[in-house]
Design an enzyme around this catalytic site. Structure first.
Site, PDB file in Angstrom:
ATOM      1  CE  LYS A   1       2.277   5.311   7.641  1.00  0.00           C
ATOM      2  NZ  LYS A   1       2.151   5.748   6.270  1.00  0.00           N
TER       3      LYS A   1
ATOM      4  CD  GLN B   1       4.443   6.711   3.270  1.00  0.00           C
ATOM      5  OE1 GLN B   1       4.104   6.237   4.355  1.00  0.00           O
ATOM      6  NE2 GLN B   1       3.875   7.595   2.783  1.00  0.00           N
TER       7      GLN B   1
ATOM      8  CG  ASP C   1      -1.470   1.269   3.113  1.00  0.00           C
ATOM      9  OD1 ASP C   1      -1.870   1.333   3.653  1.00  0.00           O
ATOM     10  OD2 ASP C   1      -0.004   0.821   2.142  1.00  0.00           O
TER      11      ASP C   1
END
Ligand code: NAP
Length: 282
Positions: free
Chosen positions: A52, A96, A119
């Protein structure tokens, strides 16, 4: 049979994002900022986070990785999330997963401001998706739709079968297909005779996390097959999907490979979502 190349498509998406970032900067605007929060030392998570950070650098985002020790207290992590919520340079916050067992992941995910929830896991964004209100769409489901639409695959009027009903993949994919006027069936672990259901699909999306569960004889000839799964083949140790690629490619009209299919699109959609949050903040 067509291979739906997620890698090439993700590169195109990244190029477009990079051009826009360059344009913002030439207008004197700041760069979009993505903060990735990682707790502990899980090698898998570390490698995802490194990916990322690389993506952010590639498109010119200000990417920051915030690493915390495995034993961080939940309260302390909540405070860190609050700091990121308040930081005007940060447009997107990604936690994460998985988090260590002593931390309530739902509590942390809900602490992320819905405006920065790249997300799309916050209940407000989930509700927005189901109520067709402004929301951030989760990255993997968004990537699945990109693969279909950007390859010119018609969704409206098609029979779609989604195998898997998780909150992060199966359910939102089904909703996005329904919104595009597919007739959608959702199959899961209690579905009897899975093959009879999958063989009805013009568009088959498989997100179960079981190596090569779907074989060629479970696919309708000419169907579009989107394989979301990322698994290790227990026999070879190699990366594989939820679809047995070798038998499926003999029957399908088009199929995503693993790796190189949905995975790169998920990463590109994270950048897209961050850009979307940035644009809303201007
Ligand atoms: P999950 O939360 O474990 O959900 C799996 C779903 O599959 C559940 O709904 C389960 O049914 C169903 N299922 C399990 N075994 C089945 C079987 N034998 N027959 C039919 N359905 C079955 O998994 P997830 O988070 O959705 O992830 C699914 C896969 O996608 C994993 O391989 C994951 O690594 C991968 N993934 C990839 C990306 C990417 O970027 N490429 C992103 C996210 C996830 P029940 O509900 O009945 O238990």
């Amino acid at each position: 049979m067509r291979i739906l190349d997620g890698k090439a498509l993700s590169q195109q998406m990244k190029r477009k994002i990079a051009e826009r970032v360059e344009a913002f900067q030439s207008e004197g605007k700041r760069r979009p900022g993505l903060a990735v929060v990682i707790v502990g030392d899980d090698p898998g998570s570390r490698s995802y986070v490194a990916g990322k950070a690389k993506d952010c650098a590639e498109v010119g985002f200000a990417g920051s990785t915030l690493s915390y020790p495995e034993d961080i207290a939940e309260q302390e992590l909540l405070q860190e999330v609050e700091k990121l919520n308040a930081d005007p340079e940060i447009d997107g916050i990604l936690i994460q997963l998985p988090l260590p067992k002593h931390i309530d992941s739902d509590r942390i995910l809900r602490a992320v401001s819905p405006e920065k929830d790249v997300d799309g896991f916050h209940p407000r964004n989930v509700a927005g998706l189901w109520l067709k209100e402004q929301c951030i769409v989760p990255c993997t489901p968004k990537g699945v739709i990109h693969i279909l639409e950007d390859n010119g695959i018609e969704i409206s009027g098609k029979r779609a079968v989604v195998v898997g009903r998780s909150n992060i993949v199966g359910l939102p994919v089904a909703k996005l297909l329904l919104d595009r006027n597919a007739t959608v069936t959702i199959a899961h672990s209690r579905t009897p005779d899975l093959g009879a259901v999958t063989r009805e699909a013009d568009i088959l999306v498989v997100a179960v996390g079981r190596p090569e569960l779907v074989k060629g004889d479970m696919i309708k000839p000419g169907a579009i097959v989107i394989d979301v799964g990322v698994n290790r083949n227990p026999a070879t140790g190699k990366l594989c999907g939820d679809v047995e690629f070798e038998s499926a490619k003999e029957v399908a009209g088009a199929i995503t490979p693993v790796p190189g299919g949905v995975g790169p699109l998920t990463r590109a959609c994270l950048l897209e979502n961050t850009l979307e949050c940035y644009l809303r903040s201007l």
